[in-house]
Design a protein around this motif. Structure first.
Motif, mmCIF file in Angstrom:
data_model
loop_
_atom_site.group_PDB
_atom_site.id
_atom_site.type_symbol
_atom_site.label_atom_id
_atom_site.label_comp_id
_atom_site.label_asym_id
_atom_site.label_seq_id
_atom_site.Cartn_x
_atom_site.Cartn_y
_atom_site.Cartn_z
ATOM 1 N N ARG A 20 0.836 -1.205 0.000
ATOM 2 C CA ARG A 20 0.000 0.000 0.000
ATOM 3 C C ARG A 20 0.871 1.256 0.000
ATOM 4 O O ARG A 20 0.623 2.203 -0.746
ATOM 5 C CB ARG A 20 -0.931 -0.016 1.211
ATOM 6 N N TRP A 57 -1.988 -5.139 -6.928
ATOM 7 C CA TRP A 57 -2.228 -3.798 -6.390
ATOM 8 C C TRP A 57 -3.355 -3.117 -7.193
ATOM 9 O O TRP A 57 -4.273 -2.522 -6.624
ATOM 10 C CB TRP A 57 -0.934 -2.986 -6.484
ATOM 11 N N ARG A 61 -7.147 -2.018 -5.810
ATOM 12 C CA ARG A 61 -7.619 -0.626 -5.807
ATOM 13 C C ARG A 61 -8.780 -0.372 -6.742
ATOM 14 O O ARG A 61 -9.703 0.363 -6.416
ATOM 15 C CB ARG A 61 -6.468 0.300 -6.218
ATOM 16 N N ARG A 62 -8.694 -0.982 -7.931
ATOM 17 C CA ARG A 62 -9.663 -0.612 -8.959
ATOM 18 C C ARG A 62 -10.849 -1.546 -9.051
ATOM 19 O O ARG A 62 -11.809 -1.254 -9.731
ATOM 20 C CB ARG A 62 -8.975 -0.560 -10.332
#
Lengths: 210, 76
Positions: A20, A57, A61-62
């Motif tokens: 993160r 990642w 997030r998406r």
């Protein structure tokens, strides 16, 4: 929970925090100029195993953070256990096993998740390589689901490369990171030919310094 | 429906052959065209409909229709 499992959870938490923090510094973009909107449509998302961290990642997030579902395959190895713990922390559907063979238990679990609406993601050279040589599982899964293969590749200007079998890429702080999306591939027809097409498509998207 | 009948029904659907023509000695790949994607569908459908779990080792030993039927004779 035994000592090994507690250690895996602790390691996964540490990895989650580190990723993160590191990811927050990346200048990240999705490059889907070759296939606009392909990530929004149904397909089997494929990437080489060395690209795992930035892809994970991105998906966290998406997609997962926005309520979407992702199904991943984690082997029964120690690394696979770590990936499974981290994937569950992020809310992913985790199938355990290998994608090496067409009917393996891991692939069966992934097939069930995909049928129930989760986005299946596969690194076709995982879990142990050889690096960038696709095994038949991804194509078998796509054919069984009647879905296209969606190749994704990493472009990164500054990366660390680990000494793992796949020479895993870890984009350095403040690196320019792009996730390149290739045109979806029809998985139908001869599986060996489809697997070769997938290898070529994945290789064509990679731009990572050694 | 008995487990063996379920297997023949699924094999008929996946291979496109009439159930009555499917024999225990038939090779799954060579004679029925059960390739990797179809094997995946076969195993999932057998597990889901019969509430059993087929290990990777058991799946690898399924070469003929008879091998599938033999596995289904055993407990889950």
């Amino acid at each position: 929970m035994d000592a090994g499992a507690r250690r895996d959870v602790a390691t996964a938490w540490a990895l989650r925090v580190a990723l993160r923090l590191l990811g927050a510094t990346w200048r990240f973009r999705v490059d889907d100029a070759r296939a606009p909107g392909a990530l929004e449509r149904r397909g089997v998302l494929c990437f080489w195993h060395f690209e795992l961290l930035p892809v994970a990642w991105f998906l966290r997030r998406r997609r997962l953070a926005r309520g979407g579902r992702v199904a991943l395959l984690a082997s029964h190895s120690r690394d696979g256990e770590l990936g499974a713990v981290l994937g569950r922390m992020w809310g992913a559907d985790v199938a355990r096993g290998s994608s090496s063979r067409g009917g393996s238990a891991g692939l069966r679990a992934l097939y069930r998740f995909a049928r129930s609406g989760s986005l299946p993601i596969v690194s076709p050279d995982g879990p142990r390589g050889p690096a960038r040589r696709a095994k038949p599982g991804a194509v078998a899964l796509a054919q069984a689901l009647s879905l296209p293969l969606v190749p994704v590749g990493l472009a990164c200007d500054r990366c660390w490369r680990l000494r793992s079998w796949d020479r895993m890429a870890v984009p350095r702080p403040f690196a320019r990171v792009a996730l390149r999306v290739g045109p979806p591939l029809d998985a139908a027809g001869d599986p060996a030919a489809a697997t070769e097409r997938l290898e070529r498509a994945l290789d064509a998207l990679v731009e990572v310094p050694d | 429906m008995r487990p063996g009948d379920v297997a023949i029904e699924v094999l008929a659907k996946l291979s496109g052959k009439p159930a009555a023509e499917i024999r225990p000695g038939m090779d799954l790949t060579g004679e029925l065209g059960i390739d990797s994607p179809k094997a995946l569908q076969l195993l999932v459908e057998l597990e889901d409909r019969l509430h059993i779990e087929i290990s990777d080792e058991e799946a690898a030993r399924m070469v003929t229709v008879g091998d599938v039927l033999d596995r289904l004779q055993r407990p889950a």
